[in-house]
Design an enzyme around this catalytic site. Structure first.
Site, PDB file in Angstrom:
ATOM      1  N   THR A 215     -40.690  72.611 -22.109  1.00  0.00           N
ATOM      2  CA  THR A 215     -42.041  73.092 -22.432  1.00  0.00           C
ATOM      3  C   THR A 215     -42.916  72.932 -21.191  1.00  0.00           C
ATOM      4  O   THR A 215     -43.289  71.816 -20.817  1.00  0.00           O
ATOM      5  CB  THR A 215     -42.627  72.275 -23.598  1.00  0.00           C
ATOM      6  OG1 THR A 215     -41.665  72.257 -24.653  1.00  0.00           O
ATOM      7  CG2 THR A 215     -43.927  72.860 -24.092  1.00  0.00           C
TER       8      THR A 215
ATOM      9  N   ALA B 287     -40.784  58.859 -22.116  1.00  0.00           N
ATOM     10  CA  ALA B 287     -39.852  58.160 -21.226  1.00  0.00           C
ATOM     11  C   ALA B 287     -40.094  58.554 -19.774  1.00  0.00           C
ATOM     12  O   ALA B 287     -40.089  57.700 -18.876  1.00  0.00           O
ATOM     13  CB  ALA B 287     -38.421  58.479 -21.640  1.00  0.00           C
TER      14      ALA B 287
ATOM     15  N   GLY C 154     -41.708  63.760 -21.487  1.00  0.00           N
ATOM     16  CA  GLY C 154     -42.194  63.002 -22.638  1.00  0.00           C
ATOM     17  C   GLY C 154     -42.570  61.583 -22.249  1.00  0.00           C
ATOM     18  O   GLY C 154     -42.801  61.268 -21.073  1.00  0.00           O
TER      19      GLY C 154
ATOM     20  N   ASN D 200     -44.688  48.312 -23.240  1.00  0.00           N
ATOM     21  CA  ASN D 200     -43.454  47.765 -23.841  1.00  0.00           C
ATOM     22  C   ASN D 200     -43.418  46.240 -23.801  1.00  0.00           C
ATOM     23  O   ASN D 200     -42.472  45.632 -24.300  1.00  0.00           O
ATOM     24  CB  ASN D 200     -42.206  48.351 -23.161  1.00  0.00           C
ATOM     25  CG  ASN D 200     -41.954  47.744 -21.802  1.00  0.00           C
ATOM     26  OD1 ASN D 200     -42.857  47.183 -21.185  1.00  0.00           O
ATOM     27  ND2 ASN D 200     -40.743  47.865 -21.312  1.00  0.00           N
TER      28      ASN D 200
ATOM     29  N   LYS E 156     -44.737  52.255 -28.737  1.00  0.00           N
ATOM     30  CA  LYS E 156     -45.243  51.949 -27.384  1.00  0.00           C
ATOM     31  C   LYS E 156     -46.660  52.481 -27.146  1.00  0.00           C
ATOM     32  O   LYS E 156     -47.458  51.849 -26.452  1.00  0.00           O
ATOM     33  CB  LYS E 156     -44.297  52.506 -26.317  1.00  0.00           C
ATOM     34  CG  LYS E 156     -42.960  51.766 -26.245  1.00  0.00           C
ATOM     35  CD  LYS E 156     -42.133  52.308 -25.095  1.00  0.00           C
ATOM     36  CE  LYS E 156     -40.749  51.697 -25.079  1.00  0.00           C
ATOM     37  NZ  LYS E 156     -39.952  52.144 -23.926  1.00  0.00           N
TER      38      LYS E 156
HETATM   39  P1  ATR Z   1     -39.531  60.210 -25.358  1.00  0.00           P
HETATM   40  O1  ATR Z   1     -40.731  59.363 -25.685  1.00  0.00           O
HETATM   41  O2  ATR Z   1     -38.223  59.572 -25.714  1.00  0.00           O
HETATM   42  O3  ATR Z   1     -39.560  60.725 -23.958  1.00  0.00           O
HETATM   43  P2  ATR Z   1     -40.556  62.711 -26.295  1.00  0.00           P
HETATM   44  O4  ATR Z   1     -41.926  62.349 -25.851  1.00  0.00           O
HETATM   45  O5  ATR Z   1     -40.361  63.430 -27.595  1.00  0.00           O
HETATM   46  O6  ATR Z   1     -39.621  61.448 -26.373  1.00  0.00           O
HETATM   47  O7  ATR Z   1     -39.893  63.594 -25.106  1.00  0.00           O
HETATM   48  C1  ATR Z   1     -38.610  64.095 -25.202  1.00  0.00           C
HETATM   49  C2  ATR Z   1     -38.228  64.898 -23.949  1.00  0.00           C
HETATM   50  O8  ATR Z   1     -36.915  65.473 -24.164  1.00  0.00           O
HETATM   51  C3  ATR Z   1     -39.171  66.053 -23.668  1.00  0.00           C
HETATM   52  O9  ATR Z   1     -39.179  66.307 -22.283  1.00  0.00           O
HETATM   53  C4  ATR Z   1     -38.469  67.187 -24.431  1.00  0.00           C
HETATM   54  O10 ATR Z   1     -38.791  68.479 -23.962  1.00  0.00           O
HETATM   55  P3  ATR Z   1     -40.078  69.246 -24.594  1.00  0.00           P
HETATM   56  O11 ATR Z   1     -41.289  68.634 -23.924  1.00  0.00           O
HETATM   57  O12 ATR Z   1     -39.846  70.651 -24.246  1.00  0.00           O
HETATM   58  O13 ATR Z   1     -40.034  68.964 -26.085  1.00  0.00           O
HETATM   59  C5  ATR Z   1     -37.022  66.899 -24.103  1.00  0.00           C
HETATM   60  N1  ATR Z   1     -36.127  67.524 -25.076  1.00  0.00           N
HETATM   61  C6  ATR Z   1     -35.843  67.082 -26.333  1.00  0.00           C
HETATM   62  N2  ATR Z   1     -34.967  67.939 -26.928  1.00  0.00           N
HETATM   63  C7  ATR Z   1     -34.705  68.923 -26.029  1.00  0.00           C
HETATM   64  C8  ATR Z   1     -33.854  70.099 -26.041  1.00  0.00           C
HETATM   65  N3  ATR Z   1     -33.101  70.408 -27.093  1.00  0.00           N
HETATM   66  N4  ATR Z   1     -33.836  70.877 -24.933  1.00  0.00           N
HETATM   67  C9  ATR Z   1     -34.596  70.580 -23.847  1.00  0.00           C
HETATM   68  N5  ATR Z   1     -35.424  69.487 -23.779  1.00  0.00           N
HETATM   69  C10 ATR Z   1     -35.464  68.667 -24.855  1.00  0.00           C
END
Ligand code: ATR
Length: 275
Positions: free
Chosen positions: A156, A135, A133, A91, A70
């Site tokens: 984060t 999404a 992230g 998308n 994307k």
């Molecule tokens: P996407 O494009 O699907 O949103 P991404 O950009 O990798 O994927 O974002 C994933 C989201 O899920 C982020 O908010 C991530 O938190 P971080 O920014 O702290 O990485 C969150 N996420 C993924 N695994 C996690 C976990 N085990 N605990 C808490 N947050 C998680």
């Protein structure tokens, strides 16, 4: 080797064999009477641009783009809608009459349509978005444009700060820390995280929220509740939905961009659930 397409529409991704998009678009075509041949394309991770250029050079009219392309689709679009610009991801692609490629993002429009359909959202609601992230970025512009106050919680913190700074010009958006959630009142909670097994993280948030709020997961699951919704239901949530309606609604907005007709979505959701 590049795939020779027989369809004028296709969804591009990797992986892609799980996609429901061809079936959804087949139902749209049947329902509206618009001829619409739509297939799917598995793209090697380093070949997205090449595949898209090839597709639009020949018979391609419109494309959907899914994980992980994307952001790349955003970069290769000649023109962008406001939704694409704000989320920095695309998308939906459309070949314009002058040959240029327009990039749109229908995820935000799709979630808003579904939340309204479910009567889960009102203007000026306080909405908690879990995740910062791609999404989350895809849906926040629509929530702000609708008039909601958006609160972002993320593991984060720096990512949440960056997201809030990028979107604050569009409306009222704030960071909230996990420990401060109990001091706020939210009408709607949206899970926009990617990991399906985050029970302890969700627990640290969900148990602080009024169980009479609406709970929405942008993910969906074929046979059972998503992990996030199972967790909310265990906690006592009364009103909840997965993102199947969002999936169909965002597809309907793509169809509308290509054909100027917005399909009826309830019957399509019904067909998918039945399947
Ligand atoms: P996407 O494009 O699907 O949103 P991404 O950009 O990798 O994927 O974002 C994933 C989201 O899920 C982020 O908010 C991530 O938190 P971080 O920014 O702290 O990485 C969150 N996420 C993924 N695994 C996690 C976990 N085990 N605990 C808490 N947050 C998680």
């Amino acid at each position: 080797m590049l795939k020779k397409h027989s369809s004028e529409f296709s969804v591009f991704g990797n992986p892609i064999n799980h996609t429901k998009s061809p079936y959804i678009h087949w139902l749209f075509s049947k329902q509206t009477g618009v001829f619409h041949s739509y297939d799917y394309t598995l793209v090697p991770l380093d070949k997205f641009r090449k595949f898209i250029v090839h597709f639009f050079l020949f018979q391609g009219i419109g494309a959907n783009v899914t994980v992980p392309f994307k952001e790349e689709a955003f970069l290769i679009s000649d023109e962008l809608t406001d939704h694409a610009k704000s989320s920095k991801s695309v998308n939906t692609l459309k070949k314009l009459s002058n040959g240029r490629i327009l990039g749109d993002n229908t995820d935000g429009k799709g979630i808003l349509y579904d939340l309204q359909r479910l009567k889960f959202i009102k203007k000026t609601d306080n909405v908690l978005v879990i995740g910062a992230g791609g999404a989350a970025r895809g849906v926040i512009f629509s929530l702000l444009s609708y008039g909601c106050n958006v609160f972002v919680v993320n593991r984060t913190i720096n990512r949440a700060i960056k997201l809030v700074n990028d979107f604050k010009k569009f409306g009222s958006i704030f960071i909230v820390s996990r420990k401060n959630i109990k001091y706020s009142s939210f009408h709607l909670i949206i899970n926009a995280t990617s990991n399906t097994q985050m029970n302890s993280y969700w627990n640290s948030i969900i148990h602080l929220i009024d169980r009479k709020a609406y709970f929405y997961d942008i993910n969906y699951s074929d046979n059972t509740h998503t992990h996030f919704l199972s967790w909310c239901i265990n906690f006592g949530a009364l009103m909840f939905s997965d993102g199947l309606g969002m999936l169909v609604s965002q597809a309907a907005y793509s169809f509308y961009l290509w054909h100027g007709i917005f399909p009826e979505i309830d019957s399509v959701i019904f067909q998918l659930r039945k399947r």
